[in-house]
Design a protein around this motif. Structure first.
Motif, PDB file in Angstrom:
ATOM      1  N   TRP A 112     -10.067  -0.534   4.684  1.00 40.28           N
ATOM      2  CA  TRP A 112      -9.217  -1.602   4.170  1.00 40.28           C
ATOM      3  C   TRP A 112      -8.931  -2.651   5.240  1.00 40.28           C
ATOM      4  O   TRP A 112      -8.899  -3.851   4.957  1.00 40.28           O
ATOM      5  CB  TRP A 112      -7.897  -1.061   3.618  1.00 40.28           C
ATOM      6  N   HIS A 113      -8.727  -2.217   6.472  1.00 39.66           N
ATOM      7  CA  HIS A 113      -8.455  -3.176   7.545  1.00 39.66           C
ATOM      8  C   HIS A 113      -9.609  -4.175   7.674  1.00 39.66           C
ATOM      9  O   HIS A 113      -9.375  -5.378   7.872  1.00 39.66           O
ATOM     10  CB  HIS A 113      -8.249  -2.444   8.874  1.00 39.66           C
TER      11      HIS A 113
ATOM     12  N   GLN B 177      -9.267   3.356  -3.190  1.00 37.47           N
ATOM     13  CA  GLN B 177     -10.436   3.541  -2.335  1.00 37.47           C
ATOM     14  C   GLN B 177     -11.726   3.630  -3.143  1.00 37.47           C
ATOM     15  O   GLN B 177     -12.811   3.329  -2.636  1.00 37.47           O
ATOM     16  CB  GLN B 177     -10.274   4.791  -1.455  1.00 37.47           C
TER      17      GLN B 177
ATOM     18  N   ARG C 102       0.827  -1.204   0.000  1.00 37.93           N
ATOM     19  CA  ARG C 102       0.000   0.000   0.000  1.00 37.93           C
ATOM     20  C   ARG C 102       0.863   1.257   0.000  1.00 37.93           C
ATOM     21  O   ARG C 102       1.943   1.277   0.581  1.00 37.93           O
ATOM     22  CB  ARG C 102      -0.909   0.035   1.236  1.00 37.93           C
TER      23      ARG C 102
ATOM     24  N   PHE D 142     -13.665   0.342  -3.189  1.00 35.59           N
ATOM     25  CA  PHE D 142     -14.166  -0.270  -1.956  1.00 35.59           C
ATOM     26  C   PHE D 142     -15.645  -0.646  -2.032  1.00 35.59           C
ATOM     27  O   PHE D 142     -16.022  -1.719  -1.555  1.00 35.59           O
ATOM     28  CB  PHE D 142     -13.905   0.647  -0.769  1.00 35.59           C
TER      29      PHE D 142
ATOM     30  N   ILE E  73      -3.465   0.124  -3.620  1.00 37.08           N
ATOM     31  CA  ILE E  73      -3.361  -1.151  -2.913  1.00 37.08           C
ATOM     32  C   ILE E  73      -3.156  -2.283  -3.910  1.00 37.08           C
ATOM     33  O   ILE E  73      -3.888  -2.385  -4.904  1.00 37.08           O
ATOM     34  CB  ILE E  73      -4.630  -1.431  -2.089  1.00 37.08           C
TER      35      ILE E  73
ATOM     36  N   GLN F 269     -10.390   5.681   4.921  1.00 37.10           N
ATOM     37  CA  GLN F 269     -10.192   4.695   3.849  1.00 37.10           C
ATOM     38  C   GLN F 269      -9.292   3.549   4.319  1.00 37.10           C
ATOM     39  O   GLN F 269      -9.561   2.376   4.052  1.00 37.10           O
ATOM     40  CB  GLN F 269      -9.584   5.360   2.606  1.00 37.10           C
TER      41      GLN F 269
ATOM     42  N   THR G 241      -9.438  -6.551   4.521  1.00 36.28           N
ATOM     43  CA  THR G 241      -8.337  -7.515   4.501  1.00 36.28           C
ATOM     44  C   THR G 241      -8.524  -8.610   5.542  1.00 36.28           C
ATOM     45  O   THR G 241      -8.161  -9.761   5.312  1.00 36.28           O
ATOM     46  CB  THR G 241      -6.983  -6.796   4.677  1.00 36.28           C
TER      47      THR G 241
END
Length: 435
Positions: free
Chosen positions: A213-214, A398, A178, A401, A375, A209, A217
Motif C-alpha cells: 500500500w505504501h 489487499q 485504514r 492490489f 482501505i 500488504q 499511495t
C-alpha cells in the motif's frame, strides 16, 4: 526454487534464529534500560483458553505502540540533485550509500518523518539508514527494512492480544483511512502450528500488504516528506527490502517474546547485520559503482527530485516469491569484464539471487480468511486518478492490489516507456558507466 538457493536460505534463517537467541540472553542480563511497552493485557482470563493457545501467554504480550514515524530514505540513485519548481537547488545532493559497519543500533519507531501531519518530528540519533548493494539481494534500502520490522512486531503483538476474540487493529492512514479486521484465529490451525507461528506468519503477511500500500499511495500523490515521493514508488529495491524487514522481525518473535524494547532493538540490530553479511554487502565504493552501472537504465542522474523520470524502471512484483533485481539484470554483465572482476572481489563469484517467499497461507488456511486490510483512499489519491475496482464503492482490500498495480504498471509504461516494469534495458537505454 532451486535446491541450492533453498539450502542457502535455510542456512540464513538458522543463523538469524541463533543470533536472536544469543542477543536475547545477553539483553536479559542488562538492567536499567528505558522501557515504554506495557505488558498489561486487555483480555480477561475467561476470554482466553491458556491451554488451547499454548506457547504465548496474552498477559506477557507487550502493548507495542504503532510505529508512526517513517525513516526518510531513499530515492533510488546516488548524488541526486533537487529542484523547486523549475529551479535547481544549488549544492543539494542526496547521498544514500551506507557502510555496513555504520548501521548503528536499531531503535523502534525512530523515524524522523511523522506519518500524520502535525506530529512532532524527532531526529535519528544512533541508527543509520541508506542503501547497500549486496551480491545476492541487489540494492537493499535499510530504512524500508527497519520500518517493516517495526510494523511486523506491532502487528504480531496486536494479533496475539485478540487471538481468541478477533477484533480491529488500527493502522495509520498514509493517504487513506485504514484498519485491519482480524477474525478469531482458526483453532485447528493453532493446534497444528502453535499460536506463536500462526501470529507471526500472519503478521508478516499483513506487513507485506501494508508495504505494498505504501508504494501504491506514493504513486498517487501521498507523501510523508516535503518532496513528492512518486519517483520512489515501486523503485527496484523497495518491496524486497520490505519483506526482508518483516522476516527479520519474524525471526525475533519466533525466538522469544520481545516484551522489552531494549531486547527487540538489539536483536534487530544483530539480525540486520547478519542478514546483510549473508547477502554479501559491498563497501560504499562498490555500492556507488553499482549505481553507476545502472545509471541511464534504472535511473537517470541528469534528473532531479521530484521528477518522476528520475527512476525509469519500477518493480511491481508482489509475490508469492520476490526475486531481487541485480545489476546484471539490467544488461549483459559480460560486456564489462573489468566491472565483473571488480564486483567479484566482494562477491567471490556468488551472484545467486536470494529469492524470498511471501506465503499467503499456513497449511490449507489462506491468511485472507483470517484478516483483512480495509482501505478507504482519501482525496489526495482520488484527485490523482486512483483506480477503484468496483463502481460505487471506495473500499478496497489487499485482494484488490493486483487490479490497482496493473493500472499503475500501464501508467508507468505510458509515462516511463514500455517495459518500465522489467529490469532489462530497453531499446535506447544504455549505462552511462564506461570502464
Amino acid at each position: 526454487m532451486a535446491p541450492a538457493v533453498s539450502s542457502k536460505r535455510s542456512a540464513l534463517y538458522r543463523l538469524l534464529a541463533f543470533t536472536t537467541l544469543a542477543v536475547t540472553l545477553c539483553a536479559a542480563l542488562i538492567v536499567g534500560s528505558s522501557e515504554r511497552w506495557s505488558t498489561t493485557s486487555n483480555l480477561n482470563d475467561e476470554e482466553v483458553d491458556a491451554t488451547f493457545f499454548s506457547g504465548l501467554n496474552p498477559d506477557d504480550i507487550p502493548a507495542v505502540p504503532e510505529p508512526t514515524r517513517l525513516r526518510p530514505c531513499c530515492i533510488f540513485g546516488n548524488d541526486i540533485g533537487a529542484r523547486v519548481g523549475s529551479i535547481p537547488v544549488p549544492g543539494y545532493e542526496i547521498r544514500y550509500v551506507l557502510e555496513l559497519d555504520s548501521l548503528g543500533t536499531h531503535r523502534f519507531n525512530k523515524g524522523a518523518m511523522a506519518v500524520q501531519a502535525g506530529m512532532e518530528k524527532r531526529i535519528i540519533a544512533d541508527e543509520a539508514s541508506g542503501i547497500v548493494y549486496t551480491c545476492r539481494g541487489g540494492f537493499i534500502d535499510i530504512a524500508h527494512v527497519r520500518d517493516n520490522a517495526d510494523r511486523t512486531l506491532y502487528l504480531a503483538a496486536q494479533i496475539a492480544r485478540i487471538a481468541a476474540t478477533g477484533g480491529t487493529i488500527p493502522i495509520t492512514g498514509e493517504g487513506a483511512r485504514r484498519r485491519i479486521v482480524v477474525k478469531p484465529l482458526d483453532r485447528q490451525l493453532v493446534r497444528t502450528y502453535g499460536l506463536r507461528e500462526v501470529v507471526t506468519s500472519l503478521a508478516e503477511w499483513l506487513d507485506h500488504q501494508a508495504g505494498i500500500w505504501h508504494e501504491i499511495t506514493t504513486w498517487y500523490g501521498w507523501s510523508a516528506t516535503p518532496f513528492p515521493e512518486r519517483p520512489s514508488a515501486f523503485s527496484p529495491e523497495d518491496i524486497y527490502s520490505n519483506l526482508l524487514g518483516a522476516k527479520i522481525a519474524g525471526a525475533v518473535i519466533r525466538g522469544h517474546t520481545p516484551a522489552r524494547e531494549f531486547a527487540y532493538d538489539h536483536a534487530v540490530t544483530a539480525l540486520l547485520q547478519n542478514a546483510l553479511t549473508k547477502l554479501g554487502p559491498l563497501p560504499p565504493a562498490g555500492t556507488r559503482r553499482a549505481f553507476q552501472y545502472v545509471d541511464g537504465i534504472w535511473w537517470d542522474s541528469t534528473k532531479r527530485v521530484p521528477d518522476n523520470l528520475l527512476v525509469r524502471h519500477r518493480s511491481f512484483e508482489i509475490g508469492p516469491e520476490l526475486t531481487p533485481w541485480k545489476i546484471g539484470d539490467a544488461w549483459k554483465f559480460s560486456t564489462l569484464p573489468a566491472a565483473r572482476k571488480e564486483m567479484d572481489r566482494y562477491c567471490h563469484g556468488d551472484w545467486t539471487p536470494l529469492r524470498l517467499g511471501v506465503p499467503d497461507r499456513l497449511g490449507s488456511v489462506p491468511f485472507r480468511q483470517l484478516a483483512t486490510l480495509e482501505i478507504e483512499p482519501e482525496e489526495v489519491l482520488i484527485k490523482n486518478g486512483f483506480p477503484f475496482p468496483r463502481s460505487g464503492s471506495i473500499m478496497i482490500t489487499q485482494d484488490d492490489f493486483p487490479y490497482v498495480i496493473a493500472a499503475i504498471e500501464r501508467a508507468a509504461d505510458a509515462e516511463l516507456g514500455p517495459g518500465a516494469g522489467k529490469p532489462a534495458a530497453r531499446p535506447g537505454e544504455r549505462s552511462r558507466y564506461h570502464q
